[in-house]
Enzyme design. Structure first.
Site, PDB file in Angstrom:
ATOM      1  N   ASN A  67      -1.621  -4.750  -2.379  1.00  0.00           N
ATOM      2  CA  ASN A  67      -1.554  -5.636  -1.210  1.00  0.00           C
ATOM      3  C   ASN A  67      -0.108  -5.928  -0.846  1.00  0.00           C
ATOM      4  OD1 ASN A  67      -2.890  -6.847   0.944  1.00  0.00           O
ATOM      5  ND2 ASN A  67      -2.960  -8.841  -0.042  1.00  0.00           N
ATOM      6  N   SER A  99     -10.576  -3.967   3.941  1.00  0.00           N
ATOM      7  CA  SER A  99      -9.306  -3.252   3.807  1.00  0.00           C
ATOM      8  C   SER A  99      -8.960  -2.535   5.096  1.00  0.00           C
ATOM      9  CB  SER A  99      -9.403  -2.232   2.670  1.00  0.00           C
ATOM     10  OG  SER A  99      -8.259  -1.396   2.632  1.00  0.00           O
ATOM     11  N   THR A 112       0.833  -1.181   0.000  1.00  0.00           N
ATOM     12  CA  THR A 112       0.000   0.000   0.000  1.00  0.00           C
ATOM     13  C   THR A 112       0.880   1.248   0.000  1.00  0.00           C
ATOM     14  OG1 THR A 112      -1.475  -1.316   1.357  1.00  0.00           O
ATOM     15  CG2 THR A 112      -1.925   1.025   1.259  1.00  0.00           C
ATOM     16  N   GLY A 119       0.926  -0.217   5.161  1.00  0.00           N
ATOM     17  CA  GLY A 119       1.449  -1.179   6.132  1.00  0.00           C
ATOM     18  C   GLY A 119       0.449  -2.189   6.645  1.00  0.00           C
ATOM     19  N   GLY A 120      -0.518  -2.623   5.806  1.00  0.00           N
ATOM     20  CA  GLY A 120      -1.474  -3.622   6.241  1.00  0.00           C
ATOM     21  C   GLY A 120      -2.259  -3.144   7.446  1.00  0.00           C
TER      22      GLY A 120
END
Length: 572
Positions: free
Chosen positions: A403, A454, A383, A476-477
């Site tokens: 992703n 998300s 991201t 960063g997830g």
């Protein structure tokens, strides 16, 4: 007796902090990572993208134009993080005060099925993370086009130019790009189109300083500039991807591309200490949970805690993180497909969660809470982040992604486009963690046309008068959500500049695993007391990457880029 694994993690943390291997610390020459001006500002993770945005500003473009130009350019120079083969969420505040949320999240193909990643009764993570089955229908380009149509002043063809030039003429690879290449080289070699575009003739990464040219990607940009988004969604790109998928056991088709639509959503609006927090609704979980966590923390005097004993403030924030992520695992999903209760941001519900926080010790969180009217009151059906603002009153937050690093690792020959692996953001098997260790339940299971949950959290903060104060977002997830939270409370409660709030060592808790993790640069005095409060302590290999813009007391705009990676903040 301490668990040996916990002792090992704590020792690792102590060793890394004692050695001070990380250079990111509050006050570490923040001026290098900021830029201030009266007319406009922008920050991104790559100088070429930021320079492209500044060129658009100089031609009279607004912050929407500039941010989209930066995002499109990052599709070329930062394509391990984001690109037109992935998705995005866009949050805009207009000069008239209108709040606009545009959902460019990827969609599961029409042929996707709930158990498509189950083999021998278990989810096979390889299938949802690498290769053809991992790819969801890209949405970023459709979202950028919608944002430009509604809020922009420049044509898409103009905003594509910096990226087109970087793809055609090449750009110099820095160490960050090469480190990401090296981390997934084995997977990239599996796909001829990817190997040919990103690796050398022997299938190895190029050296630092190599000028990488991507002629197929340049042709795709040229086609979109010439023919519009139909070139991508209903023309050569969709046809090539569909044909390749059919030959390689994928399920994504040209029809899936043609059926894709970006969607307008209603932003989530909440309050924190007199400020208005504007976030993104489902399928983003970030807007809900940033609002939840801030609401849980409001009863506590964080300002005093930060000033007197920083470890106490960290404890309170970690407890809020834990409660929010437990709710995320159970309740969140695509609100067009599943019931996501609006009660998750109900003031009384959040107050109840807040009361579960014990200031003196870590509290076990067994599972999700039960928000009010959870059956009736529902949300309407790796991201990067770009932050931009201008003196005309446009404020923009764009978070975009493919992703994990280089997404599915697939580049279909002739397109140059890195395709996402967003199918891994679904719960391939409810209760089983994904690539980020996140646990999801039935609400986020795979279904045709559904958008995966998300963590992207583009956020705009308004002051007590309703005027824009700050925009911030991150990559960063799941750490995206906690980074945005830490940036806001860093400015509001810890009284830091936005530069210092973004540079400060971060901490993160996502409920499962039950571990409070710290960046290597965390001072010992911040981390050590937390074990005594009952936290299992761990290290945070990467704290993520944030970008932001803030309006100063004198009305000037300061852009801030994260010092953890190369990037550029610019303003005029």
């Amino acid at each position: 007796m301490k668990h040996p694994a916990a002792e090992s993690r704590l020792f690792s943390l102590l060793l890394s902090t004692c050695l001070l291997t990380a250079s990111v610390m509050v006050g570490a020459e923040p001026a290098e990572f900021t830029a201030t001006g009266s007319d406009y500002a922008v920050a991104s993770v790559h100088p070429i993208a930021t320079d492209g945005a500044m060129g658009v500003y100089a031609e009279g473009g607004n912050a929407v134009d500039a941010a989209i130009c930066a995002a499109l350019t990052l599709s070329v120079v930062d394509n391990f993080n984001s690109g037109i083969g992935g998705g995005c969420l866009i949050l805009i505040r207009s000069p008239e005060g209108e709040l606009i949320a545009i959902d460019g999240r990827e969609m599961a193909p029409a042929a996707a099925s709930r158990d498509m990643f189950i083999r021998d009764g278990k989810a096979d993570p390889e299938l949802s993370q690498v290769g053809p089955l991992a790819v969801a229908t890209p949405g970023a380009l459709a979202a950028y086009a919608m944002a430009l149509e509604e809020c922009g002043s420049k044509p898409l063809s103009r905003l594509l130019q910096p990226g087109l030039e970087a793809a055609r003429d090449g750009f110099t690879l820095n160490r960050t790009y090469l480190n990401r290449l090296k981390s997934v080289t084995k997977s990239l070699r599996r796909f001829p189109g990817t190997k040919a575009q990103l690796l050398d003739a022997e299938g190895n990464p190029h050296p630092v300083g190599y000028v990488l040219k991507q002629p197929d990607l340049a042709k795709t940009f040229e086609g979109v500039a010439r023919e519009g988004t139909d070139y991508f969604y209903r023309g050569p790109v969709a046809q090539r991807v569909g044909a390749w998928m059919a030959e390689n056991a994928g399920v994504l088709t040209a029809d899936d591309f043609a059926a894709y639509e970006a969607k307008k959503r209603t932003p989530i609006v909440s309050k924190y200490r007199g400020l208005t927090i504007v976030g993104f609704p489902p399928p983003s979980s970030g807007g809900v949970h940033v609002a939840q966590m801030l609401g849980m923390l409001e009863p506590f005097d964080l300002a005093a805690a930060f000033k007197k004993d920083r470890s106490n403030a960290i404890h309170l924030v970690a407890e809020a993180m834990k409660l929010a992520f437990a709710d995320r695992a159970y309740w969140l999903g695509d609100s067009d497909f599943v019931d996501v209760p609006r009660g998750l941001i109900d003031a009384d519900y959040i107050a109840g969660l807040s009361k579960k926080i014990d200031p003196n010790k870590s509290t076990a969180v067994e599972g999700q809470g039960t928000p009010p009217q959870w059956r009736q009151d529902l949300f309407g059906r790796h991201t990067t982040h770009i932050a931009a603002a201008d003196s005309k009153g446009w404020w923009v937050a764009i978070t975009a992604t493919v992703n994990t690093t280089f997404g599915s690792k697939v580049i279909v020959p002739g397109t140059g486009v890195v395709l996402n692996n967003e199918m891994d953001d679904f719960s391939a098997q409810p209760g089983v963690p994904n690539a980020f260790g996140l646990v999801g339940m039935e609400n986020n299971s795979v279904a045709p046309g559904k958008r995966p949950l998300s963590s992207m959290s583009p956020t705009i903060v308004l002051d007590q008068t309703g005027e824009p104060l700050m925009t911030v977002g991150a990559a960063g997830g799941p750490k995206i959500i906690t980074q945005v939270l830490l940036a806001i409370i860093g400015v509001v409660d810890a009284k830091l500049s936005l530069a210092d709030a973004i540079a400060q060592p971060r901490w993160h808790h996502q409920w499962r695993p039950d571990e409070l993790s710290f960046e290597d640069a965390t001072p010992l005095g911040d981390a050590l007391p937390l074990q005594k409060k009952g936290h299992t302590i761990g290290t945070l290999g990467s704290g993520g990457v944030s970008q932001g813009v803030i309006r100063n007391d004198d009305g000037k705009l300061t852009a801030v880029r994260d010092p953890r990676v190369p990037g550029k903040a610019a303003a005029r």
